[in-house]
Design a protein around this motif. Structure first.
Motif, PDB file in Angstrom:
ATOM      1  N   ILE A 191      76.468  28.577  72.614  1.00 32.89           N
ATOM      2  CA  ILE A 191      77.410  29.591  73.113  1.00 32.89           C
ATOM      3  C   ILE A 191      77.995  30.415  71.976  1.00 32.89           C
ATOM      4  N   VAL A 192      78.421  29.752  70.899  1.00 34.07           N
ATOM      5  CA  VAL A 192      79.148  30.454  69.843  1.00 34.07           C
ATOM      6  C   VAL A 192      78.223  31.111  68.822  1.00 34.07           C
ATOM      7  N   ALA A 193      76.995  30.599  68.658  1.00 32.40           N
ATOM      8  CA  ALA A 193      76.117  31.100  67.602  1.00 32.40           C
ATOM      9  C   ALA A 193      75.878  32.613  67.675  1.00 32.40           C
ATOM     10  N   PRO A 194      75.580  33.205  68.858  1.00 33.57           N
ATOM     11  CA  PRO A 194      75.297  34.641  68.887  1.00 33.57           C
ATOM     12  C   PRO A 194      76.513  35.530  68.607  1.00 33.57           C
ATOM     13  N   SER A 195      77.707  34.969  68.653  1.00 32.81           N
ATOM     14  CA  SER A 195      78.912  35.760  68.404  1.00 32.81           C
ATOM     15  C   SER A 195      79.153  35.881  66.904  1.00 32.81           C
ATOM     16  N   ASP A 196      80.242  36.539  66.545  1.00 36.71           N
ATOM     17  CA  ASP A 196      80.607  36.653  65.134  1.00 36.71           C
ATOM     18  C   ASP A 196      81.897  35.912  64.844  1.00 36.71           C
ATOM     19  N   LEU A 197      82.274  34.988  65.715  1.00 34.99           N
ATOM     20  CA  LEU A 197      83.531  34.275  65.562  1.00 34.99           C
ATOM     21  C   LEU A 197      83.477  33.294  64.393  1.00 34.99           C
ATOM     22  N   ASN A 198      84.623  33.124  63.729  1.00 32.44           N
ATOM     23  CA  ASN A 198      84.747  32.050  62.763  1.00 32.44           C
ATOM     24  C   ASN A 198      84.795  30.718  63.514  1.00 32.44           C
ATOM     25  N   VAL A 199      84.241  29.682  62.901  1.00 30.44           N
ATOM     26  CA  VAL A 199      84.162  28.371  63.552  1.00 30.44           C
ATOM     27  C   VAL A 199      84.705  27.316  62.601  1.00 30.44           C
ATOM     28  N   LEU A 200      85.573  26.452  63.118  1.00 30.52           N
ATOM     29  CA  LEU A 200      86.061  25.305  62.358  1.00 30.52           C
ATOM     30  C   LEU A 200      85.355  24.058  62.888  1.00 30.52           C
ATOM     31  N   ILE A 201      84.602  23.399  62.015  1.00 30.96           N
ATOM     32  CA  ILE A 201      83.817  22.225  62.385  1.00 30.96           C
ATOM     33  C   ILE A 201      84.534  20.992  61.853  1.00 30.96           C
ATOM     34  N   SER A 202      85.007  20.158  62.749  1.00 31.15           N
ATOM     35  CA  SER A 202      85.742  18.951  62.364  1.00 31.15           C
ATOM     36  C   SER A 202      84.908  17.713  62.646  1.00 31.15           C
ATOM     37  N   GLY A 203      85.145  16.685  61.872  1.00 33.97           N
ATOM     38  CA  GLY A 203      84.431  15.432  62.092  1.00 33.97           C
ATOM     39  C   GLY A 203      84.545  14.530  60.891  1.00 33.97           C
ATOM     40  N   GLU A 204      84.283  13.257  61.120  1.00 39.18           N
ATOM     41  CA  GLU A 204      84.349  12.288  60.036  1.00 39.18           C
ATOM     42  C   GLU A 204      83.259  12.547  59.005  1.00 39.18           C
ATOM     43  N   THR A 205      83.445  11.993  57.819  1.00 39.23           N
ATOM     44  CA  THR A 205      82.428  12.080  56.786  1.00 39.23           C
ATOM     45  C   THR A 205      81.127  11.452  57.273  1.00 39.23           C
ATOM     46  N   GLY A 206      80.020  12.173  57.052  1.00 33.09           N
ATOM     47  CA  GLY A 206      78.713  11.633  57.405  1.00 33.09           C
ATOM     48  C   GLY A 206      78.240  11.907  58.813  1.00 33.09           C
ATOM     49  N   THR A 207      78.975  12.735  59.573  1.00 34.49           N
ATOM     50  CA  THR A 207      78.569  13.000  60.956  1.00 34.49           C
ATOM     51  C   THR A 207      77.541  14.126  61.069  1.00 34.49           C
ATOM     52  N   GLY A 208      77.408  14.956  60.030  1.00 32.18           N
ATOM     53  CA  GLY A 208      76.428  16.036  60.077  1.00 32.18           C
ATOM     54  C   GLY A 208      77.033  17.398  60.302  1.00 32.18           C
ATOM     55  N   LYS A 209      78.193  17.649  59.718  1.00 26.90           N
ATOM     56  CA  LYS A 209      78.862  18.951  59.916  1.00 26.90           C
ATOM     57  C   LYS A 209      78.046  20.103  59.325  1.00 26.90           C
ATOM     58  N   GLU A 210      77.356  19.832  58.208  1.00 30.94           N
ATOM     59  CA  GLU A 210      76.541  20.890  57.602  1.00 30.94           C
ATOM     60  C   GLU A 210      75.378  21.281  58.517  1.00 30.94           C
ATOM     61  N   LEU A 211      74.816  20.314  59.232  1.00 33.63           N
ATOM     62  CA  LEU A 211      73.737  20.624  60.172  1.00 33.63           C
ATOM     63  C   LEU A 211      74.239  21.529  61.292  1.00 33.63           C
ATOM     64  N   VAL A 212      75.471  21.301  61.732  1.00 36.71           N
ATOM     65  CA  VAL A 212      76.057  22.153  62.771  1.00 36.71           C
ATOM     66  C   VAL A 212      76.205  23.577  62.245  1.00 36.71           C
ATOM     67  N   ALA A 213      76.699  23.711  61.013  1.00 36.83           N
ATOM     68  CA  ALA A 213      76.847  25.046  60.424  1.00 36.83           C
ATOM     69  C   ALA A 213      75.498  25.747  60.313  1.00 36.83           C
ATOM     70  N   ARG A 214      74.483  25.004  59.906  1.00 32.38           N
ATOM     71  CA  ARG A 214      73.152  25.595  59.771  1.00 32.38           C
ATOM     72  C   ARG A 214      72.617  26.036  61.125  1.00 32.38           C
ATOM     73  N   ALA A 215      72.842  25.218  62.162  1.00 31.03           N
ATOM     74  CA  ALA A 215      72.367  25.580  63.505  1.00 31.03           C
ATOM     75  C   ALA A 215      73.066  26.840  64.010  1.00 31.03           C
ATOM     76  N   ILE A 216      74.366  26.965  63.729  1.00 30.96           N
ATOM     77  CA  ILE A 216      75.098  28.169  64.145  1.00 30.96           C
ATOM     78  C   ILE A 216      74.533  29.395  63.442  1.00 30.96           C
ATOM     79  N   HIS A 217      74.305  29.283  62.147  1.00 31.03           N
ATOM     80  CA  HIS A 217      73.772  30.422  61.390  1.00 31.03           C
ATOM     81  C   HIS A 217      72.377  30.807  61.880  1.00 31.03           C
TER      82      HIS A 217
END
Length: 506
Positions: free
Chosen positions: A204-230
């Motif tokens: 839903i959010v990837a095609p938009s230009d909104l800033n996104v705050l990705i929260s989660g514990e260490t080791g959950t894969g937050k960087e993968l989420v950022a890459r998927a959004i990009h």
């Protein structure tokens, strides 16, 4: 025995009914296993040089998490390159990717194997694999009958891929970009409800230009989420620039973000672009955003508000067009209340907040992830086989994984090294005891909380007191080796340093 017209018609009808594509695919391969009386069947999707299991029956539960690169699996490569059915002889010297992955036959090798490549026109889109322990398992079925099965499966898979493309297609995203995102090296593995929700939110959010705050514990894969959004955004053809805010020394942090001009400070021997300039028209991923100092937070806020940056030592401004994705393992709302994070910056960053679930909240994904890491580890170590025993799978399911996906990945690789050394063969079976965390041959102790009544103090003070005591004891046990202490505490060493600093231990 042969396939009757009624049976083929039944399979065709089942492929047109069902709640979802996954449901139809599962019914297909389950039916095929029953009809052909084989020990295992699988429907695989082909993408970017690898086969990805879409549905399996009769195979170990970690198989759907594995990604089979055809360059590393000769039988799958033969299927991918064939234009027709492939029947492997019972004495074939080519290793079977499912050896050891059929429950109840872990120590035996597959004897009968048939591969049916699936095409959409001239394009390979997948494969059906049929395996059995009896070398004569499929001799009674003609090539014509098996070709009909392949045509039915190929039609169903092609329809599913077309529908998937339409569902994810946006006028802002080229279809080839969406496909690239799905087949990227940083794939998000998981089919649990929390992961399905996260993937839907990303779509839903990837095609938009909104800033996104990705929260989660260490080791959950937050960087993968950022890459998927990009990769799912209109900016996918432009850079995704990464910056770990926790690793920024205060003296160079501003220069790293915004750049500097020659002579701005000692050592500035030339002009240098900052991360914002590098990410112009692309995406900037700010990892551990909660570690930024308050003065830098104010400067970052200005960029988000006005879209211009100022290099250190330069009086002029530069306009940039950057989408910011930020990640944190802290509770930024609490940080705002306690004055360590600016409220206005928090609201600018969290236009669309995403929370990455910890592994303990999506326990059903543990075995899939284990299979994914097993296949990666097998290739890296040059093993011909790396499988999980039923006991190992039960052990992985029972553990809580405080270090999340990163801890699971490290555990698989460590266990594989232990098992390879113990078994002395390229065909390695991981047992439960290979996953014991050991240091110098001993189980690593973890300090327990103090027993007895708790003193009258607020929760925060009590928690901090326990953390200080635990960190001190662990450091003493490991001769003040921070990396070893972090492993014993099952946390990231950078996070341990930051926590110790906050607790006044550094």
């Amino acid at each position: 025995m042969s396939l009757s017209v009624n049976l083929l018609a039944t399979i065709a009808i089942e492929l047109q009914s069902g709640i979802s594509h996954q449901d139809r695919f599962q019914r297909l391969i389950t039916t095929l296993r029953q009809v052909l009386r084989c020990d295992a069947s699988a429907l695989l999707r082909y993408e970017q040089g690898a086969f990805r299991p879409l549905a399996t029956d009769g195979l170990s539960p970690d198989v759907p998490g594995r990604r089979f690169a055809i360059a590393e699996h000769p039988r799958l490569e033969a299927i991918a390159r064939a234009g027709d059915i492939v029947r492997f002889p019972a004495d074939s010297a080519l290793p079977d990717p499912y050896d050891g992955l059929i429950p109840g036959h872990e120590q035996l090798k597959v004897h009968a194997c048939v591969g049916l490549p699936l095409f959409a026109g001239q394009t390979l889109i997948g494969a059906l694999t049929l395996d059995g322990m009896d070398p004569y398992q499929f001799d009674n079925f003609s090539d014509e009958e098996l070709r009909l099965l392949a045509v039915l499966a190929a039609g169903a898979l092609n329809n599913a891929l077309l529908i998937e493309q339409l569902e994810h297609q946006s006028p802002l995203i080229a279809p080839q970009r969406a496909a690239a995102a799905e087949g990227s090296a940083g794939e998000m593995i998981g089919e649990s409800p929390p992961m399905q929700e996260l993937k839907q939110a990303i779509a839903i959010v990837a095609p938009s230009d909104l800033n996104v705050l990705i929260s989660g514990e260490t080791g959950t894969g937050k960087e993968l989420v950022a890459r998927a959004i990009h990769e799912g955004s209109p900016r996918a053809a432009n850079p995704l620039v990464y910056l770990n805010c926790a690793a920024l020394p205060e003296t160079v942090a501003e220069s790293e973000l915004f750049g500097h001009v020659k002579g701005a400070f000692t050592g500035a021997i030339s002009n240098r672009s900052g991360k914002f300039e590098m990410a112009d028209n692309g995406t900037l991923f700010l990892d551990e955003i909660g570690e930024l100092s308050l003065p830098l937070q104010a400067k970052l806020l200005r960029v988000l508000q006005y879209g211009d940056i100022q290099r250190v030592g330069d009086d002029s401004s530069l306009r940039v067009n950057v989408r910011v994705l930020a990640a944190t393992n802290r509770d930024l709302k609490t940080e705002v209340v306690e004055g360590r994070f600016r409220a206005d910056l928090y609201h600018r960053l969290s236009v669309f907040p995403l929370v990455v679930p910890p592994l303990r909240e999506r326990a059903e994904d543990t075995v899939l992830l284990a299979g994914f890491f097993c296949e990666q580890c097998r290739a890296r170590l040059g093993l011909s086989r790396l499988v999980l025993s039923p006991g190992a799978i039960a052990h992985l399911r029972a553990y809580r994984w405080p270090g999340n996906v990163r801890e699971l990945e490290h555990a698989i690789h460590r266990a594989a090294i232990f098992a390879r050394a113990a078994q002395g063969t390229p065909e390695v079976v991981l047992e439960a005891h290979h996953f014991a965390l050991k240091t110098a041959g001993r189980e690593t102790p973890v300090a327990a909380p103090p027993a007895g009544p708790v003193a009258q103090q607020n929760l925060r003070a009590a928690t901090q007191a326990f953390q200080r005591r635990l960190i001190r004891e662990t450091l003493n046990q490991h001769h003040h080796n921070w990396a070893a202490s972090a492993r014993a505490l099952e946390t990231d060493v950078a996070n341990l340093h930051r926590l110790a600093k906050r607790l006044g231990l550094k």
